[in-house]
Design an enzyme around this catalytic site. Sequence first.
Site, PDB file in Angstrom:
ATOM      1  N   HIS A 207       0.803  -1.219   0.000  1.00 21.97           N
ATOM      2  CA  HIS A 207       0.000   0.000   0.000  1.00 21.97           C
ATOM      3  C   HIS A 207       0.838   1.272   0.000  1.00 21.97           C
ATOM      4  CE1 HIS A 207      -3.725   1.953  -0.451  1.00 21.97           C
ATOM      5  NE2 HIS A 207      -3.322   2.851   0.406  1.00 21.97           N
TER       6      HIS A 207
ATOM      7  N   TYR B  59       1.574   5.153  -2.481  1.00 21.13           N
ATOM      8  CA  TYR B  59       1.897   6.527  -2.079  1.00 21.13           C
ATOM      9  C   TYR B  59       3.258   6.942  -2.599  1.00 21.13           C
ATOM     10  CZ  TYR B  59      -2.429   6.748   0.280  1.00 21.13           C
ATOM     11  OH  TYR B  59      -3.768   6.767   0.501  1.00 21.13           O
TER      12      TYR B  59
ATOM     13  N   HIS C  76     -10.031   0.629 -10.848  1.00 18.99           N
ATOM     14  CA  HIS C  76      -9.645   1.625  -9.842  1.00 18.99           C
ATOM     15  C   HIS C  76      -8.190   2.053 -10.001  1.00 18.99           C
ATOM     16  CE1 HIS C  76      -8.857   3.565  -6.022  1.00 18.99           C
ATOM     17  NE2 HIS C  76      -7.950   2.646  -5.758  1.00 18.99           N
ATOM     18  N   PHE C  77      -7.271   1.079 -10.041  1.00 17.07           N
ATOM     19  CA  PHE C  77      -5.878   1.542 -10.054  1.00 17.07           C
ATOM     20  C   PHE C  77      -5.408   1.988 -11.439  1.00 17.07           C
ATOM     21  CE2 PHE C  77      -5.089  -3.170  -9.996  1.00 17.07           C
ATOM     22  CZ  PHE C  77      -4.442  -3.278 -11.199  1.00 17.07           C
ATOM     23  N   HIS C  78      -6.217   1.690 -12.461  1.00 19.52           N
ATOM     24  CA  HIS C  78      -5.886   2.325 -13.741  1.00 19.52           C
ATOM     25  C   HIS C  78      -6.306   3.793 -13.748  1.00 19.52           C
ATOM     26  CE1 HIS C  78      -4.875  -1.674 -15.306  1.00 19.52           C
ATOM     27  NE2 HIS C  78      -4.188  -1.014 -16.215  1.00 19.52           N
TER      28      HIS C  78
ATOM     29  N   ARG D 192     -10.683 -10.362 -11.768  1.00 22.47           N
ATOM     30  CA  ARG D 192      -9.467  -9.763 -12.311  1.00 22.47           C
ATOM     31  C   ARG D 192      -8.452 -10.872 -12.573  1.00 22.47           C
ATOM     32  NH1 ARG D 192      -6.016  -6.965  -7.394  1.00 22.47           N
ATOM     33  NH2 ARG D 192      -4.606  -6.498  -9.101  1.00 22.47           N
ATOM     34  N   ARG D 193      -7.360 -10.544 -13.274  1.00 17.63           N
ATOM     35  CA  ARG D 193      -6.231 -11.463 -13.466  1.00 17.63           C
ATOM     36  C   ARG D 193      -6.694 -12.825 -13.971  1.00 17.63           C
ATOM     37  NH1 ARG D 193      -2.435 -10.497  -8.143  1.00 17.63           N
ATOM     38  NH2 ARG D 193      -1.255  -8.827  -9.048  1.00 17.63           N
TER      39      ARG D 193
END
Lengths: 566, 155
Positions: free
Chosen positions: A234, A238, A385-387, A450-451
């Site tokens: 995580h 950041y 989300h993370f894209h 996913r994946r």
Amino acid sequence: MKQSNLALQDYTEIPEVQISPKDGKLAFVHISVAFFAFLLGILGGLLQGLARGGMIQLPSWLGYYQILTAHGVLLALVFTTYIIFGFFFAGMSKTHGAFSDGLRKLAWISFFITTIGTVMAATMILANEASVLYTFYAPLQAHFIYYIGLTLFIVGTWVAGATIMAHYFKWRKLNPGQPSPLFGFMATATIILWIVAGLGVAATVLGQMLPWALGYTDEINVLLSRTLFWYFGHPLVYFWIMPAYMVWYLVIPKVIGGRLFSGSLARLAFVLFLLFSIPVGFHHQLMEAGITEFWKYVQTILTFVVVVPSLLTAFSIFATFEQTGREKGGKGLFSWLKKLPWGDVRFFAPFMGMLIFIPAGAGGLINASFQLNAVIHNTLWVVGHFHLTVGTTVVLTFFGMAFWLIPLVTGRKLTKFMNRSGIVTTWLWTIGMFFMSGAMHILGLFGAPRRTAYTTYQDHPQALSWFEGIFASHVTVALGGVILTAAGLLMFYNFVYLAWFAPKGETEFPITPDPDDTPHTPAILENWKLWIGIAVVLILFAYTIPIYDMIVNAPPGSPTFNNLIR
Amino acid sequence: MHLHKYEKIWLIFGIGSLVLFLAVLGVAAFAFGQQPPSHMAKVDAQNLEESVFSEPGLDQINEDTYRARIVAMAFGYDPGTIEVPVGSTVIFEVTSSDVVHSFTIPGTNVNMMITPGHVNMAEYTFDEPGEYLVLCNEYCGTGHHYMQMKIEVTP
């Protein structure tokens, strides 16, 4: 540069030039590796999108999970890390004076360690000996060279981080009692975060996976290794977002012709990131057995706290926009918006990134929402989300940065043509992401995993519906992927042009003067020992009891499973 | 350090929302028992035949409640199909005999990680008849996308 110039006089012999050419070269090599990794990474992404949509069939020598591993490692680790260190080396040279020869040598050593590690890991992925994805969850097992490569990669970045911190603390020693330049302060906070977080992944790779992959131990504690990975995983996000915030705080105000709203608040935001972004890894393990609800909830609370510095940042940045727009004659509630330089890619690309961070951040809150996580955990929603977060907010910010940073370090100029090309790139990327990420979010809500390679689960109606939606379909994902690939190829062309073909000339390093309130910076904000101490206390609080339990009450460990990945 | 008045309003609003969200999650979890799957039972993944998972399958606990003990493995589940009448509540107890998997029923809130050595639990009441798909959404090897089982809910 009022303040740093004072310091520069007794610190470097070449204050006039933008940055020392030797430091420029260091930065340029990092940025170049980043963009070559980017090119390979996005081509991997294209193949995945088309294969999963059932539009192409991969050749027998190329596995879906093999390219998925390459895509993740090349973009999430290699591209981001190299471009971040390129930015840091250039920015530290600009704001704290040129690196000493000794420190620069150390920086080059770090580059070679990191790069050897990257090549080792990449070779194993190409050889199909490491199709374990970039999260490499045990007890799936990759070739031991993959783990050694990842270790060297991390260690290399630590050496690079040490170089930057040494440069920063040298400045502080030469300027006692003065608040340090914001760039150095923020870079240092980011690097401390990276080093503290990296200890987790180093512990699992060196202490668990490597001995197990080499055959010195027979079994591995799976839950412990996952926990140590997410202790790192995580804060990793950041580590991506903080340098992007540095562009927003320090570069954008200058680009739009204004100044940063408040320096103290910027420092406070970065201190809060350092404190709260590490003890939150359990929100990636909410659906897992072996961790009690209580400790999951504790880390959920801490996860929500780390939203606060992003709220601070949003306020500061938009306050800077409004202040600048009004100083330029913008009136009324919103007409100051018109005064912003929309045609300047150095502003426009990061701005689109900021805009997309609003839905991206809201999605993040949903993901972290404890029992609600069951709806979306490991579905395509998370990928969507993370894209948005790293794949758009961070990436578009770095794109915008590339348009001044590359010509700056290659002694060239950003041309009008390149600027326009950058605007087109930004639009294409945003549109492509709207389709791809939008469809992924909705497919995720419908349960699409996913994946996972192309599959209809023996033509189960539910799985077939994931191909038949008007918008929510794997086909839309692939279409978005094609547009994104076009944008990515254009960006690679922009990089090549700016690096080797743009007209020679001087380019400005746009960096805001430290704000008016800098001399009044509360001294406590500069007290690194205090912040590291609190960060450690929070980590010990959030992790000691659950990790102790994982070790003492561990079930029998897992043997190796390396046959499943080939 | 000076905080602008608008910034104070913004932060009070922002932090207030976060506290509210956390309160909702906390009350749902600790007062109403809607917890994420966090079962603490352990097994020896290499010797499941000596555990309660030696004969995986469905047990009827009372009139409309069943317990399904299921073993996840590369690349399938044992048993591959279970059948319950509509209206049944099924308590799933799942473990893995090899790597990490998931036990996920798309369209429901049953979605949990299955780590070797641990047993995870979820409960669901099947109010609609039909053939439910169970899939693995954690990458578990080259055949990961073939891993599935069925739950037949008969009318």
